[in-house]
Design a protein around this motif. Structure first.
Motif, PDB file in Angstrom:
ATOM      1  N   SER A 381       0.910  -1.217  -0.088  1.00  0.00           N
ATOM      2  CA  SER A 381      -0.088   0.035   0.080  1.00  0.00           C
ATOM      3  C   SER A 381       0.945   1.510   0.027  1.00  0.00           C
ATOM      4  O   SER A 381       0.386   2.440  -0.617  1.00  0.00           O
ATOM      5  N   SER A 382       2.088   1.243   0.539  1.00  0.00           N
ATOM      6  CA  SER A 382       2.983   2.477   0.497  1.00  0.00           C
ATOM      7  C   SER A 382       3.723   2.356  -0.723  1.00  0.00           C
ATOM      8  O   SER A 382       3.995   3.701  -1.289  1.00  0.00           O
ATOM      9  N   LEU A 383       4.223   1.401  -1.285  1.00  0.00           N
ATOM     10  CA  LEU A 383       5.138   1.366  -2.454  1.00  0.00           C
ATOM     11  C   LEU A 383       4.039   1.546  -3.851  1.00  0.00           C
ATOM     12  O   LEU A 383       4.318   2.052  -4.706  1.00  0.00           O
ATOM     13  N   PRO A 439       8.721   5.418   9.969  1.00  0.00           N
ATOM     14  CA  PRO A 439       9.318   3.976   9.783  1.00  0.00           C
ATOM     15  C   PRO A 439      10.727   3.783   9.603  1.00  0.00           C
ATOM     16  O   PRO A 439      11.408   2.437   9.728  1.00  0.00           O
ATOM     17  N   ALA A 440      11.597   4.941   9.323  1.00  0.00           N
ATOM     18  CA  ALA A 440      12.882   4.638   9.380  1.00  0.00           C
ATOM     19  C   ALA A 440      13.642   4.123  10.384  1.00  0.00           C
ATOM     20  O   ALA A 440      14.902   3.797  10.383  1.00  0.00           O
ATOM     21  N   SER A 441      12.944   4.382  11.644  1.00  0.00           N
ATOM     22  CA  SER A 441      13.823   3.885  12.809  1.00  0.00           C
ATOM     23  C   SER A 441      13.397   2.737  13.403  1.00  0.00           C
ATOM     24  O   SER A 441      13.392   2.286  14.484  1.00  0.00           O
ATOM     25  N   LEU A 442      12.489   1.786  12.369  1.00  0.00           N
ATOM     26  CA  LEU A 442      12.201   0.547  12.749  1.00  0.00           C
ATOM     27  C   LEU A 442      13.481  -0.406  13.212  1.00  0.00           C
ATOM     28  O   LEU A 442      14.408  -0.270  12.556  1.00  0.00           O
ATOM     29  N   LEU A 443      13.272  -1.119  14.500  1.00  0.00           N
ATOM     30  CA  LEU A 443      14.361  -1.976  14.711  1.00  0.00           C
ATOM     31  C   LEU A 443      14.081  -3.446  14.065  1.00  0.00           C
ATOM     32  O   LEU A 443      12.884  -3.839  13.857  1.00  0.00           O
ATOM     33  N   TYR A 470      10.468  -1.245  -0.255  1.00  0.00           N
ATOM     34  CA  TYR A 470      10.068  -0.002   0.339  1.00  0.00           C
ATOM     35  C   TYR A 470      10.801   0.608   1.339  1.00  0.00           C
ATOM     36  O   TYR A 470      11.395   1.852   1.340  1.00  0.00           O
ATOM     37  N   LEU A 471      10.754  -0.151   2.553  1.00  0.00           N
ATOM     38  CA  LEU A 471      11.611   0.400   3.601  1.00  0.00           C
ATOM     39  C   LEU A 471      13.127   0.495   3.257  1.00  0.00           C
ATOM     40  O   LEU A 471      13.692   1.627   3.837  1.00  0.00           O
ATOM     41  N   SER A 472      13.768  -0.169   2.724  1.00  0.00           N
ATOM     42  CA  SER A 472      15.065  -0.312   2.366  1.00  0.00           C
ATOM     43  C   SER A 472      15.557   0.927   1.472  1.00  0.00           C
ATOM     44  O   SER A 472      16.508   1.637   1.766  1.00  0.00           O
ATOM     45  N   THR A 473      14.697   1.270   0.278  1.00  0.00           N
ATOM     46  CA  THR A 473      14.749   2.314  -0.507  1.00  0.00           C
ATOM     47  C   THR A 473      14.465   3.479  -0.154  1.00  0.00           C
ATOM     48  O   THR A 473      15.332   4.471  -0.264  1.00  0.00           O
ATOM     49  N   HIS A 477      16.557   2.011   5.239  1.00  0.00           N
ATOM     50  CA  HIS A 477      16.358   1.375   6.685  1.00  0.00           C
ATOM     51  C   HIS A 477      17.008   0.089   6.519  1.00  0.00           C
ATOM     52  O   HIS A 477      16.878  -0.760   5.629  1.00  0.00           O
ATOM     53  N   ARG A 478      17.815  -0.532   7.512  1.00  0.00           N
ATOM     54  CA  ARG A 478      18.448  -1.704   7.524  1.00  0.00           C
ATOM     55  C   ARG A 478      17.416  -3.040   7.712  1.00  0.00           C
ATOM     56  O   ARG A 478      16.678  -3.221   8.768  1.00  0.00           O
TER      57      ARG A 478
END
Length: 743
Positions: A381-383, A439-443, A470-473, A477-478
């Motif tokens: 839904s985000s991508l 979301p970039a601070s997700l562990l 989506y998160l990595s790009t 985010h790792r």
């Protein structure tokens, strides 16, 4: 005070404190509700608590049972709506605060039973199943003890019976009462948009097996109830009672009709019948309507209140699904794969958000007006904010007809489709904790993710990979390293790997994440496939009556559900209270007339359905104008076709294809995975994997020492094999979860 401080949004900790408070309150109410079930068979409840409670309640028929059995669960459902709404704001953060607690919790989620009639069962599930069976045994034992205490030789002789014959009749009645306990939980798992299940970290898809367990228990107890009563009547020479439909008390004919409807449903759930004649199983399950109606006629509204909470929430969910299904959604395009698989791409509203592994139910009236089939959503839904995609493999009659319609040379330019959903988890289970709105601070919860799939079981993992992409790009985010192990029958099925790449104009790139694909072609005679896979693309014409897929009540969907549940139940109490006070009560207090109990049950069912339909329809119409406005805006912006999917080379570079072979534990590559283990452990692992001929055991062995999430989706045997590895004492670092399509 600074202006920026005043406008500062609530912190994540504040939201989580509210969630914790809700869960604590839910736990207290739920334990109180269970305590009522525990105490109900005892003399203390019957002789002391029940009279006091009845004296303090309004003199409306059934109000006592409504307050005791129904109100607590509906209150929990209302709290659940608020909880999930907050969870959406917090973006699905889990409640664990430390890795130590997480490891302790994961022990309870480890598979304990792998093979057997119950399927793959974790320690937590087994513990709750045991406690539920204890509740049934306790209730039955107490009901029998109290019932048998009233039976004497004298009381039996008055009816011309022996003591054991009288006890048989009593036991038959008590079996029916205990069956009501199972029936009280039966409808909770099948409410797809349930607000109760997320409170316990569950989804309707994962709870289908509980519905199956409860269904078997219900029909076993009710069948034993019916058989015992019939035998008792035969012994007492009272078989004529089978034809009685009393105006007052128990209606025997209604109970027999309910049992017959239940038996028809039960028979068609036999795995062989359900798999080979799915349409028979599907259509026969509509008999639940007759089962519920005649059950109400049989026991009356007072006793039916024990199962009313689950049924009430199911009816709310079912009517909302009905309202959503009346809208025709816009099908933008389709991709036809060479492996008899199609990808359907729908237009969706920008505000519709869903988590990976969510499902949606699809109906194509030109194939069947009644059949609805669930499919995993592969898009993110985000991508892909404008598109919702599902993948359908041609395996059954319905899917084969759909594939033939789309793959014919002449083709079709438009297809009417209706949907229900999406439905999915309220939070992800492979990423954990973050700062609110970032979301970039997700562990990272797991160091590695291993996804084992067979055939079309790859679809849930496509949605997870797209989320990680989506998160990595987007946020740099790792993300955890991903190993996708997929098995296909032939090489043409490798085209399903192309679905990992979204058909979107986004800047996401799969090279930004660590992805390794191990693909196995089980047929040895299959030729190797070229790196270029040609897919057939179909574009559909725009129909002005079609609308994008959207949440039925928009972004505040859960708050609207909260209002519907609470308002409809209050409306129901007001209506039935007035009917009882001004219509039923005067007749019952007339010495010459008594209001018919079946008619009273019918009025209660009618008023309940009218209350739900009225409130839900009003909420739907209130939001319809805003939804239509958004749909019109989306249509005006839909002039251009999407861009093509990302280059396939990146997928094929990450893919290692094995033709007609399986991992060999004796190979040098897999022998390296034993490094770091003691000699005794190596022997035990070798014996374990030799005893279980696992297709993917060798690859999983490479992950020893890492915190690994292992997801399995596909055939039952394959999921059992993966669960066997994860349940081993030597694989404590593997955390297993299964996605099943067998329901």
């Amino acid at each position: 005070m600074d202006v920026e401080e005043v406008k500062k949004p609530p912190s994540k900790e504040k939201y989580m404190r509210v969630q914790s408070a809700i869960r604590l309150l839910v736990l207290v109410v739920f334990l109180g509700w269970i305590f009522i079930w525990i105490m109900a068979p005892t003399n203390i409840y019957k002789q002391k608590w029940e009279p006091r409670l009845q004296a303090k309640t309004v003199s409306i028929f059934g109000i006592q049972a409504l307050l005791v059995y129904t109100s607590p669960i509906l209150f929990i459902a209302v709290l659940g709506c608020v909880y999930v709404h907050i969870a959406k704001k917090v973006n699905g953060f889990s409640m664990e605060s430390s890795d130590g607690k997480k490891r302790e919790a994961s022990i309870w989620k480890r598979p304990v039973l792998v093979r057997g009639p119950l399927g793959i069962v974790s320690g937590t599930e087994l513990a709750f199943l045991f406690m539920f069976i204890v509740l049934l045994v306790w209730s039955f034992a107490m009901y029998l003890h109290n019932g048998f205490a009233k039976i004497t030789h004298k009381s039996a002789a008055e009816h011309g019976l022996k003591v054991w014959e009288k006890k048989l009749g009593t036991a038959g009645v008590k079996l029916g009462i205990v069956g009501n306990i199972c029936l009280a939980f039966l409808f909770f798992p099948v409410a797809r948009g349930s607000s109760v299940l997320p409170l316990f970290g569950l989804t309707s898809e994962s709870c289908i097996k509980y519905h199956i367990w409860l269904g078997h228990m219900v029909m076993t107890l009710f069948t034993a109830h019916g058989v015992c009563i019939i035998i008792y009547w035969a012994i007492a020479d009272k078989l004529s009672k089978m034809l009685e439909w009393k105006k007052i008390g128990i209606s025997y004919v209604a109970g027999e009709l309910a049992l017959v409807a239940g038996l028809f449903m039960w028979i068609t759930t036999i795995p062989r019948i359900r798999r080979k004649v799915f349409e028979l199983f599907f259509y026969t399950h509509y008999l639940y309507i007759l089962f519920v109606v005649f059950f109400f006629f049989h026991v009356g509204m007072f006793h039916a209140c024990t199962m009313l909470p689950g049924l009430y929430l199911f009816l709310v969910d079912r009517f909302l699904r009905f309202l959503q299904s009346k809208r025709r959604v816009r099908l933008v395009s389709a991709r036809v794969l060479p492996c008899q698989t199609v990808e359907l791409n729908f237009s969706k509203s920008h505000g519709l958000a869903y988590n990976p592994t969510s499902t949606i139910f699809i109906n194509v009236p030109s194939i069947s007006k009644l059949q609805w089939h669930p499919f995993t959503i592969t898009s993110n839904s985000s991508l892909e904010p404008k598109m919702l995609s599902v993948v359908i493999k041609s395996e059954g009659t319905w899917s084969q007809k759909l594939y033939q319609m789309l793959s014919t040379p002449s083709g079709i330019d438009h297809l009417n489709v209706s949907v229900e959903g999406p439905y999915g988890p309220a939070q992800t289970n492979y990423l954990r904790s973050a700062h609110l709105g970032n979301p970039a601070s997700l562990l990272v919860k797991y160091d590695k993710l291993v996804m084992v799939s067979g055939g079309s079981g790859i679809t849930p993992f496509v949605s997870i990979i797209r989320e990680l992409m989506y998160l990595s790009t987007t946020f740099r985010h790792r993300t955890p390293e991903v190993i996708l192990i997929c098995a296909f029958r032939n090489s043409s099925c490798l085209s399903m790997l192309d679905l990992i790449l979204p058909k979107s104009g986004t800047s996401c790139d799969i090279s930004s994440m660590k992805l390794r694909i191990e693909a196995y072609i089980t047929r040895k005679t299959e030729p190797k496939l070229d790196s270029q896979i040609h897919l057939q693309q179909i574009w559909f014409k725009i129909n002005t009556k079609d609308v994008p897929i959207s949440a039925i009540f928009g972004p505040k969907n859960w708050l609207w559900l909260c209002a519907i549940i609470s308002s409809s139940f209050i409306f129901f109490l007001i209506l039935i209270g007035n009917i009882t006070r001004y219509f039923i009560f005067p007749i019952d207090h007339n010495s010459n007339k008594i209001f018919s109990h079946p008619l009273r049950s019918f009025l209660n069912m009618l008023v309940m359905c009218v209350s739900i339909a009225t409130v839900a329809s009003a909420a739907f119409l209130w939001n319809k104008k805003q939804n239509d406005k958004e749909a019109e805006q989306i249509k005006t912006n839909e002039g251009d076709k999407e861009l093509e999917s990302f280059p396939q080379q990146s997928i094929f570079q990450a893919t290692n294809v094995h033709y007609g072979v399986r991992p060999d534990l004796r190979s040098k590559e897999l022998a390296c995975s034993f490094n770091g283990l003691e000699i005794q452990q190596r022997k035990e692992l070798t014996l374990l994997y030799s005893f279980f001929p696992l297709h993917f055991a060798g690859l999983l062995l490479e992950l020893t020492g890492s915190n690994v999430g292992v997801f399995a989706s596909g055939p039952k045997m394959m999921r059992q094999e993966v669960a066997t590895i994860c349940s081993s004492e030597l694989a404590r670092n593997l955390h297993f979860e299964s996605f099943s399509f067998s329901w």
